[in-house]
Scaffold this active site. Sequence first.
Site, short mmCIF file in Angstrom:
data_model
loop_
_atom_site.label_atom_id
_atom_site.label_comp_id
_atom_site.label_asym_id
_atom_site.label_seq_id
_atom_site.Cartn_x
_atom_site.Cartn_y
_atom_site.Cartn_z
N CYS A 276 0.82 -7.67 -5.43
CA CYS A 276 0.97 -7.50 -3.73
C CYS A 276 0.06 -7.87 -3.49
O CYS A 276 -0.10 -8.78 -2.71
CB CYS A 276 0.93 -6.26 -3.29
SG CYS A 276 -0.62 -5.99 -4.13
N HIS A 324 -3.51 -1.52 -2.45
CA HIS A 324 -1.88 -1.95 -1.63
C HIS A 324 -2.91 -3.23 -1.07
O HIS A 324 -3.11 -2.63 -0.07
CB HIS A 324 -0.67 -1.59 -1.72
CG HIS A 324 0.16 -2.21 -1.38
ND1 HIS A 324 1.50 -2.64 -2.59
CD2 HIS A 324 1.22 -2.19 0.52
CE1 HIS A 324 2.18 -3.16 -1.78
NE2 HIS A 324 2.38 -3.09 -0.68
N HIS A 336 5.34 -7.83 2.24
CA HIS A 336 4.43 -7.38 1.17
C HIS A 336 5.08 -7.55 0.16
O HIS A 336 6.72 -7.77 -0.04
CB HIS A 336 3.82 -6.03 1.47
CG HIS A 336 4.52 -4.70 1.19
ND1 HIS A 336 4.55 -4.17 1.21
CD2 HIS A 336 5.82 -4.53 2.11
CE1 HIS A 336 5.73 -2.80 1.11
NE2 HIS A 336 5.68 -3.53 1.29
#
Length: 361
Positions: A276, A324, A336
Amino acid sequence: MAAHRKPKQSPLGGQAARTAVTLALASAATATVFEGSGHAAPRPTPAQVRTEVDRLYEQAEVATEKYDGAKEKADRARAAFDRLRDEAARRTERLNRSRDALGAIAAAQYRSGGLDPAIQLALTSDPDQYLERAALAEKAGERQAVAVTAVRRELAAVRRLRGESEGRLRELRTQEAELRRQKAAVQGKLNAARTLLATLTAEERARYEAAVATGTHGGADRAPGATGVDRADRSSAIRGPVTAPNARAAEAIAFAQAQLGKPYVWGATGPSAYDCSGLTQAAWRAAGVSLPRTTYSQINAGSRVSRSELAPGDLVFFYSGISHVGLYIGGGQMIHAPRPGAPVRIAPVDEMPFAGATRVS
């Protein structure tokens, strides 16, 4: 546990309890026996497996960010060590040249003999020539002093650099040990997830993996109220044009769009796969902006903005541990890299617990 069985109060808590749950689920397919009952433990339901696997993947992502941070520190330590080692080598080469020059001067003096200068002047038949040579000898003496000074200076520099190199080497070894620990943590979580998935039937596992790949599974990252068709559509295409607030944000978004469909690989920064923070770092690098490597560093790489102030190009962060990150593209959506088995895709910002946002300047 089966619905009719009253759960026992566990004396464990925190990580110990979670570990116990993981081990219990991972071994549920084997013929274990309840306390004196003589009955095999019930096989966990697909929903239980999915929930636990989702949790393990979330923990793996936390460990991945720690791994990324450890790798960044190890890379810096190695680069610093290499610079010091190269500089020490250059200084050593200069030291050897200075020593050679000093040795040449000493050899020349030895060959010229050691008569007192007054005696040499008295014996010479050409005093003017002698005085000229004496002046040259004086200059040679000055050169000798300079050579001695150079040797001392380079020797001190080499000793200092070698001492610094030893310190950097110790730091590098410490960072590499931490890197190995974090790598083992990531792999342990992923292995536990794979063990749990192995308890599913082939059909159940195929259905789960297909749902993860398209963003339609009913796990922790599903957006409230989103249908499977809606999620699958959002994972593959942007609805309408993205209007970025500036040229750099537009470049970052365009880069991220070009990565759609590429796989998630922990620790990866492209170009063929990403985790990520690796994706957001690469996207903004394409726009000429250098971001730190990890989520918990990237959140401090710009100015904080509220959720209501989000604009395309902003970094959006999730979970209490800031584990994240995605790239906001407007309309409540982001690009993402979700997790293993789930490619880079578009998803709603509200599919995970929102933790904050940063505007990159």
